[in-house]
Design a protein around this motif. Sequence first.
Motif, mmCIF file in Angstrom:
data_model
loop_
_atom_site.group_PDB
_atom_site.id
_atom_site.type_symbol
_atom_site.label_atom_id
_atom_site.label_comp_id
_atom_site.label_asym_id
_atom_site.label_seq_id
_atom_site.Cartn_x
_atom_site.Cartn_y
_atom_site.Cartn_z
ATOM 1 N N ASN A 1 0.824 -1.210 0.000
ATOM 2 C CA ASN A 1 0.000 0.000 0.000
ATOM 3 C C ASN A 1 0.857 1.259 0.000
ATOM 4 O O ASN A 1 0.521 2.245 -0.672
ATOM 5 N N ALA A 2 1.954 1.235 0.742
ATOM 6 C CA ALA A 2 2.829 2.395 0.816
ATOM 7 C C ALA A 2 3.442 2.727 -0.538
ATOM 8 O O ALA A 2 3.770 3.888 -0.808
ATOM 9 N N ARG A 3 3.585 1.714 -1.376
ATOM 10 C CA ARG A 3 4.153 1.922 -2.711
ATOM 11 C C ARG A 3 3.072 2.076 -3.781
ATOM 12 O O ARG A 3 3.379 2.144 -4.974
ATOM 13 N N GLY A 4 1.815 2.076 -3.359
ATOM 14 C CA GLY A 4 0.731 2.206 -4.321
ATOM 15 C C GLY A 4 0.465 0.941 -5.109
ATOM 16 O O GLY A 4 -0.109 0.989 -6.215
ATOM 17 N N VAL A 5 0.879 -0.201 -4.565
ATOM 18 C CA VAL A 5 0.681 -1.486 -5.231
ATOM 19 C C VAL A 5 -0.581 -2.146 -4.679
ATOM 20 O O VAL A 5 -0.694 -2.367 -3.469
ATOM 21 N N ALA A 6 -1.518 -2.447 -5.543
ATOM 22 C CA ALA A 6 -2.736 -3.129 -5.120
ATOM 23 C C ALA A 6 -2.431 -4.593 -4.802
ATOM 24 O O ALA A 6 -1.560 -5.206 -5.417
ATOM 25 N N PRO B 1 -10.200 -3.752 -8.716
ATOM 26 C CA PRO B 1 -10.040 -5.217 -8.685
ATOM 27 C C PRO B 1 -11.312 -5.893 -8.167
ATOM 28 O O PRO B 1 -12.113 -5.288 -7.462
ATOM 29 N N LEU B 2 -11.461 -7.162 -8.515
ATOM 30 C CA LEU B 2 -12.627 -7.917 -8.087
ATOM 31 C C LEU B 2 -12.567 -8.238 -6.604
ATOM 32 O O LEU B 2 -13.579 -8.187 -5.900
ATOM 33 N N THR B 3 -11.389 -8.633 -6.134
ATOM 34 C CA THR B 3 -11.246 -9.068 -4.734
ATOM 35 C C THR B 3 -10.018 -8.405 -4.121
ATOM 36 O O THR B 3 -8.985 -9.033 -3.924
ATOM 37 N N PRO B 4 -10.112 -7.124 -3.775
ATOM 38 C CA PRO B 4 -8.975 -6.404 -3.213
ATOM 39 C C PRO B 4 -8.721 -6.792 -1.763
ATOM 40 O O PRO B 4 -9.629 -7.181 -1.037
ATOM 41 N N VAL B 5 -7.479 -6.649 -1.346
ATOM 42 C CA VAL B 5 -7.080 -6.844 0.041
ATOM 43 C C VAL B 5 -6.606 -5.502 0.578
ATOM 44 O O VAL B 5 -5.573 -5.002 0.155
ATOM 45 N N GLY B 6 -7.397 -4.895 1.460
ATOM 46 C CA GLY B 6 -6.991 -3.684 2.175
ATOM 47 C C GLY B 6 -6.430 -2.546 1.339
ATOM 48 O O GLY B 6 -5.779 -2.751 0.349
ATOM 49 N N GLY B 7 -6.731 -1.355 1.675
ATOM 50 C CA GLY B 7 -6.058 -0.166 1.174
ATOM 51 C C GLY B 7 -6.328 0.230 -0.254
ATOM 52 O O GLY B 7 -5.726 1.154 -0.756
ATOM 53 N N ARG B 8 -7.234 -0.468 -0.930
ATOM 54 C CA ARG B 8 -7.464 -0.139 -2.328
ATOM 55 C C ARG B 8 -8.743 0.682 -2.457
ATOM 56 O O ARG B 8 -9.778 0.267 -1.951
#
Length: 340
Positions: A106-111, A333-340
């Motif tokens: 998340n800190a790098r903007g990566v989903a 995304p269809l199934t994101p994990v946190g922070g998106r």
Amino acid sequence: MNDATTNGRIGSDPFRPIAGRAQIVVTGRIPDSGLEILRASGEVWAWTEDEPIPTDVRDARLADADAAVTLLTDRVDHAFLAAAPKLRVVANVAVGYDNVDVAACNARGVAVTNTPGVLTDATADLTLALLLMVTRRLGEGERLIRSGTHWKWGMAMMLGTGVQGRRLGVVGLGAIGEAVATRARAFGMDIVYHNRSAVDRETERRLGATLVTLDELLATSDVVSLHCPSSEATHHLIDDAALASMRSDSFLINTARGPIVDEAALVEALTSGTIAGAALDVYENEPDVHPGLLGLDNVVMVPHLGSATVETRSAMADLAARNVVAILAGDEPLTPVGGR
């Protein structure tokens, strides 16, 4: 082979990025259906060997990667991310994501995405299979036959434990835990569960399930089945104290994550008769297994087969690939994990 996909092999490097096309790195073997979906969005480089991808090979590919499809055996940490300055998404082919440093991503903007839902039934089926194997001593019976040992049927031979009217304690009544409880209910078991919060009343009514404290669940259940995520809070949730609080005729099942159980404490509990038996699909230091477990007849062990059906593994790969396609297209995304 489609020109848009190249295979990763040690000593062979046919891959050259094509300018203007998204670069997608797949760090382990996934079903072809997932690769086909990925090809629609970019140029795919996939590691296809049985052994883990070497770090230097992986990092060389990640240097140009816009997307990475990872397996639960990959550690997506600061070193992984440092090798991938262009990365936009990590699509983890698993429902759990304890192998991914989500905060660093998340800190790098990566989903970050995962694959929930599609492996629920397969994992629940395996859990019930393990439950029956350990309570009915099926693993012992098969080993007896395969050993060539002489045997003769008798009324007292290899007696197991029936499950009808017994209490199943589900630790973590999420999708998989609920599916396990549904199956166990059909076998005539009573259900209690422990969660951070209660599930909805309709689900409780349908399952005949009661929310209890973890202490009560451990002390009163005939079978304890673990379905909680692996985290700092659940590390060694089942330790020597937890095992000591269980009944001496009870069984432990773990199809969640290995570090939830203190394996050394489990060996002691199984050896001393603190609990009657255990059935494991996951291990604390996987793929290594505590050597004390290997010689015990009252434990059933399989090698992380929870999602191991053709249909489920294909669905997992397809969902991970669709998440990549969505991110690269600028969609959610269809199934994101946190922070998106």
